[in-house]
Write an enzyme that holds these catalytic residues in place. Structure first.
Site, PDB file in Angstrom:
ATOM      1  N   GLN A  17     -16.558 -17.121 -32.483  1.00 30.49           N
ATOM      2  CA  GLN A  17     -15.978 -16.293 -31.416  1.00 30.49           C
ATOM      3  C   GLN A  17     -16.147 -14.784 -31.584  1.00 30.49           C
ATOM      4  O   GLN A  17     -16.467 -14.076 -30.628  1.00 30.49           O
ATOM      5  CB  GLN A  17     -14.470 -16.597 -31.276  1.00 30.49           C
ATOM      6  CG  GLN A  17     -13.830 -15.844 -30.132  1.00 30.49           C
ATOM      7  CD  GLN A  17     -12.347 -16.061 -29.955  1.00 30.49           C
ATOM      8  OE1 GLN A  17     -11.675 -15.310 -29.287  1.00 30.49           O
ATOM      9  NE2 GLN A  17     -11.789 -17.098 -30.559  1.00 30.49           N
ATOM     10  N   GLU A 139      -9.627 -16.508 -37.061  1.00 32.01           N
ATOM     11  CA  GLU A 139      -8.653 -15.744 -36.274  1.00 32.01           C
ATOM     12  C   GLU A 139      -7.273 -15.569 -36.927  1.00 32.01           C
ATOM     13  O   GLU A 139      -6.818 -14.451 -37.156  1.00 32.01           O
ATOM     14  CB  GLU A 139      -8.490 -16.448 -34.912  1.00 32.01           C
ATOM     15  CG  GLU A 139      -7.353 -15.950 -34.044  1.00 32.01           C
ATOM     16  CD  GLU A 139      -7.602 -14.563 -33.489  1.00 32.01           C
ATOM     17  OE1 GLU A 139      -8.716 -14.297 -33.026  1.00 32.01           O
ATOM     18  OE2 GLU A 139      -6.675 -13.732 -33.519  1.00 32.01           O
ATOM     19  N   ASP A 168     -10.459 -12.260 -33.543  1.00 31.22           N
ATOM     20  CA  ASP A 168     -11.851 -12.552 -33.174  1.00 31.22           C
ATOM     21  C   ASP A 168     -12.338 -11.626 -32.060  1.00 31.22           C
ATOM     22  O   ASP A 168     -13.202 -10.786 -32.252  1.00 31.22           O
ATOM     23  CB  ASP A 168     -11.973 -14.010 -32.717  1.00 31.22           C
ATOM     24  CG  ASP A 168     -12.026 -14.965 -33.898  1.00 31.22           C
ATOM     25  OD1 ASP A 168     -12.385 -14.529 -35.001  1.00 31.22           O
ATOM     26  OD2 ASP A 168     -11.717 -16.158 -33.707  1.00 31.22           O
ATOM     27  N   GLY A 247       9.691   0.076 -28.756  1.00 31.13           N
ATOM     28  CA  GLY A 247       9.220   1.444 -28.548  1.00 31.13           C
ATOM     29  C   GLY A 247      10.214   2.267 -27.765  1.00 31.13           C
ATOM     30  O   GLY A 247      11.394   1.916 -27.658  1.00 31.13           O
ATOM     31  N   GLY A 248       9.727   3.343 -27.175  1.00 33.17           N
ATOM     32  CA  GLY A 248      10.596   4.309 -26.504  1.00 33.17           C
ATOM     33  C   GLY A 248      11.210   3.782 -25.213  1.00 33.17           C
ATOM     34  O   GLY A 248      12.196   4.339 -24.723  1.00 33.17           O
TER      35      GLY A 248
HETATM   36  N1  COA Z   1     -31.318 -21.091 -39.988  1.00 34.09           N
HETATM   37  C1  COA Z   1     -31.006 -21.468 -41.240  1.00 34.09           C
HETATM   38  N2  COA Z   1     -29.782 -21.284 -41.789  1.00 34.09           N
HETATM   39  C2  COA Z   1     -28.851 -20.700 -41.030  1.00 34.09           C
HETATM   40  C3  COA Z   1     -29.112 -20.282 -39.725  1.00 34.09           C
HETATM   41  C4  COA Z   1     -30.402 -20.489 -39.201  1.00 34.09           C
HETATM   42  N3  COA Z   1     -30.739 -20.133 -37.954  1.00 34.09           N
HETATM   43  N4  COA Z   1     -27.973 -19.741 -39.214  1.00 34.09           N
HETATM   44  C5  COA Z   1     -27.042 -19.821 -40.176  1.00 34.09           C
HETATM   45  N5  COA Z   1     -27.563 -20.390 -41.280  1.00 34.09           N
HETATM   46  C6  COA Z   1     -26.898 -20.670 -42.546  1.00 34.09           C
HETATM   47  C7  COA Z   1     -26.403 -19.412 -43.225  1.00 34.09           C
HETATM   48  O1  COA Z   1     -27.456 -18.716 -43.819  1.00 34.09           O
HETATM   49  C8  COA Z   1     -25.411 -19.992 -44.217  1.00 34.09           C
HETATM   50  O2  COA Z   1     -26.124 -20.495 -45.350  1.00 34.09           O
HETATM   51  P1  COA Z   1     -25.674 -20.170 -46.873  1.00 34.09           P
HETATM   52  O3  COA Z   1     -24.235 -20.531 -46.963  1.00 34.09           O
HETATM   53  O4  COA Z   1     -26.574 -21.084 -47.651  1.00 34.09           O
HETATM   54  O5  COA Z   1     -25.915 -18.750 -47.135  1.00 34.09           O
HETATM   55  C9  COA Z   1     -24.875 -21.221 -43.472  1.00 34.09           C
HETATM   56  O6  COA Z   1     -25.711 -21.385 -42.331  1.00 34.09           O
HETATM   57  C10 COA Z   1     -23.450 -21.177 -43.023  1.00 34.09           C
HETATM   58  O7  COA Z   1     -23.091 -19.903 -42.497  1.00 34.09           O
HETATM   59  P2  COA Z   1     -21.579 -19.419 -42.574  1.00 34.09           P
HETATM   60  O8  COA Z   1     -21.470 -18.095 -41.913  1.00 34.09           O
HETATM   61  O9  COA Z   1     -21.119 -19.510 -43.981  1.00 34.09           O
HETATM   62  O10 COA Z   1     -20.858 -20.503 -41.661  1.00 34.09           O
HETATM   63  P3  COA Z   1     -19.532 -21.343 -41.934  1.00 34.09           P
HETATM   64  O11 COA Z   1     -19.426 -22.281 -40.791  1.00 34.09           O
HETATM   65  O12 COA Z   1     -19.493 -21.960 -43.290  1.00 34.09           O
HETATM   66  O13 COA Z   1     -18.351 -20.265 -41.863  1.00 34.09           O
HETATM   67  C11 COA Z   1     -17.065 -18.512 -40.813  1.00 34.09           C
HETATM   68  C12 COA Z   1     -17.887 -19.805 -40.621  1.00 34.09           C
HETATM   69  C13 COA Z   1     -16.707 -18.016 -39.421  1.00 34.09           C
HETATM   70  C14 COA Z   1     -15.788 -18.840 -41.584  1.00 34.09           C
HETATM   71  C15 COA Z   1     -17.900 -17.466 -41.571  1.00 34.09           C
HETATM   72  O14 COA Z   1     -19.131 -17.311 -40.934  1.00 34.09           O
HETATM   73  C16 COA Z   1     -17.216 -16.115 -41.689  1.00 34.09           C
HETATM   74  O15 COA Z   1     -16.282 -15.925 -42.466  1.00 34.09           O
HETATM   75  N6  COA Z   1     -17.699 -15.122 -40.916  1.00 34.09           N
HETATM   76  C17 COA Z   1     -17.216 -13.768 -40.979  1.00 34.09           C
HETATM   77  C18 COA Z   1     -15.864 -13.610 -40.323  1.00 34.09           C
HETATM   78  C19 COA Z   1     -15.831 -14.074 -38.902  1.00 34.09           C
HETATM   79  O16 COA Z   1     -16.569 -13.645 -38.054  1.00 34.09           O
HETATM   80  N7  COA Z   1     -14.871 -14.987 -38.650  1.00 34.09           N
HETATM   81  C20 COA Z   1     -14.496 -15.341 -37.312  1.00 34.09           C
HETATM   82  C21 COA Z   1     -15.315 -16.350 -36.706  1.00 34.09           C
HETATM   83  S1  COA Z   1     -14.742 -16.565 -35.055  1.00 34.09           S
END
Ligand code: COA
Length: 415
Positions: A17, A139, A168, A247-248
């Site tokens: 998101q 979030e 988010d 607040g105010g």
């Molecule tokens: N091709 C190949 N690999 C890909 C890819 C693509 N097109 N797109 C993503 N990936 C891989 C990433 O490189 C990562 O690999 P790695 O762990 O080996 O480095 C993997 O997919 C997973 O990515 P990740 O971001 O860790 O996803 P997740 O589902 O495990 O975690 C979140 C999701 C949201 C918790 C995390 O991305 C995060 O903390 N983001 C930052 C904060 C944020 O925006 N949070 C709010 C989300 S609404």
């Protein structure tokens, strides 16, 4: 008519998101947003909270309007070659991977700058530098760590998160501002720069008034605008204020006609000082206009609960819309508690494009929230979200790949 961000090319590596909110806004302002997704699965939200089997979810479609989608395995060598070309082609790379994921993919900020010194790299992470820098965040974690949860909820209840996605979508908004600011700066400097927005920081920014109150409490040991006053002693941290504005201008949610059956038959009522005498006349308490216990905002503070209870006796005799009409005649700031059902049927929100009906090839018609930011010379037209990989071929061909090379990349499941 040209769009404000026409010509700006966004390499959209966002998912879920926070990041997609940001790139959707940029797309609405006219940027060409190329969403990069993993072949086969794509953004995880395509398949989450589905209401129709095998059809992109509302969660996905409502966050990814006006974008193009290319699938790309960025961990394969050929995928990395395509990504290099995309970085050369685009102005901004936006990502919200978990910390370190872009580096692990082989695309550190240093490497991105080597490939394209004009590139702006914009990232959302859960936390900024510090003890939690490596944590994944969603979030509600941001709401809890940014000060929102500890200051939200019933004064006697547990910390509470809000339905507004301030962690988010709130952070996505912050990042979008950082990106357009960096684009503006690039006009002068000729160089790109890094833009980062941490979700904890964005939530705290939105909770600024609570840090104000913390310091007021530290100094005076009391917050007279809070519902704890005057009966309950304050602790050392800003407490939860229920629905008080704190607040105010004191405010409260009051029952309206029908509240026994309708969970949203309520109105938010603000006893703005400027209209105090009108409020007194409407509820039949003219004596309060001059009575020294009620005549000034400061004098009213210890009596707020009783004052709102008296006003509620009046609001209970009106529907929330009748009360709104009467109070508006006297410029008394108030607002009915609107349900999502009422909002989705609201004609004026439809007329301004804040609520929009969109047609989708596999889902059919659905409602979405359009662009809440209106530009007079760059109006937003909301178009549907892309199917997974819908534009892979056309984007690869813009990057210079021949039809044979594109077929090969598809055959090898790189795209
Ligand atoms: N091709 C190949 N690999 C890909 C890819 C693509 N097109 N797109 C993503 N990936 C891989 C990433 O490189 C990562 O690999 P790695 O762990 O080996 O480095 C993997 O997919 C997973 O990515 P990740 O971001 O860790 O996803 P997740 O589902 O495990 O975690 C979140 C999701 C949201 C918790 C995390 O991305 C995060 O903390 N983001 C930052 C904060 C944020 O925006 N949070 C709010 C989300 S609404």
């Amino acid at each position: 008519m040209s769009k404000a961000l026409e010509g700006v090319k966004i390499l959209d590596f966002t998912h879920v998101q926070s990041g997609p909110t940001c790139t959707q806004l940029l797309a609405w302002f006219g940027a060409d947003v190329i969403k990069v997704e993993r072949p086969g699965e794509g953004d995880a939200t395509r398949g989450q909270l589905r209401d129709i089997p095998d059809v992109d979810s509302l969660y996905f479609t409502m966050l990814n309007h006006n974008k193009r989608s290319i699938t790309l395995n960025t961990k394969s060598n050929k995928g990395k070659d395509v990504l290099v070309k995309l970085i050369q082609h685009c102005d901004v790379l936006v990502e919200n991977f978990a910390p370190g994921a872009l580096d692990r993919m082989g695309f550190s900020w240093e490497r991105i700058q080597e490939i394209n010194p004009r590139m702006i790299l914009a990232s959302i992470k859960g936390f900024g530098p510090g003890p939690y820098v490596d944590c994944k965040v969603y979030e509600n974690v941001a709401q809890c760590t940014g000060g929102a949860a500890s200051t939200t909820g019933d004064p006697n209840g547990i910390p509470m998160v809000t339905g507004a996605q301030i962690g988010d979508s709130g952070t996505g908004l912050h990042l979008a501002l950082g990106i357009v600011t960096a684009l503006f700066h690039r006009e002068k400097s000729g160089r790109g720069q890094r833009v980062t927005a941490a979700m904890q920081d964005a939530v705290l920014n939105l909770c600024r008034v609570k840090l104000r109150d913390q310091q007021r409490l530290d100094r005076t040991q009391v917050l007279k605008e809070y519902p704890q006053y005057p009966e309950i002693e304050f602790g050392d941290a800003v407490p939860r204020a229920g629905n008080a504005s704190g607040g105010g201008q004191p405010g409260a949610i009051l029952k309206c006609k029908g509240w026994q059956k309708d969970p949203n038959a309520y109105i938010y009522f603000i006893t703005q000082a400027a209209v105090w005498s009108d409020i007194c006349k409407i509820i039949g308490e003219e004596g309060w206009i001059t009575n020294p216990s009620y005549a000034t905002p400061e004098a009213r503070l210890p009596h707020l609960k009783m004052i709102f209870a008296r006003i509620e006796e009046w609001t209970k005799t009106k529907t929330k819309f009748e009360a709104m009409d009467i109070l508006n005649e006297f410029d008394i700031p108030c607002g009915p508690i609107l349900s999502m059902k009422e909002i989705s049927d609201d004609k004026s929100l439809r007329a301004t494009g804040t609520v929009v009906e969109v047609d989708h090839p596999t889902r059919g018609k659905y409602l979405t929230v359009g662009n809440p930011i209106k530009l007079s010379d760059s109006p937003t037209e909301v178009t549907r979200s892309p199917l997974l990989g819908e534009h892979s071929g056309e984007i690869l061909s813009i990057l210079g790949y021949s039809a044979t090379e594109i077929a090969q990349l598809k055959g090898e499941r790189v795209v």
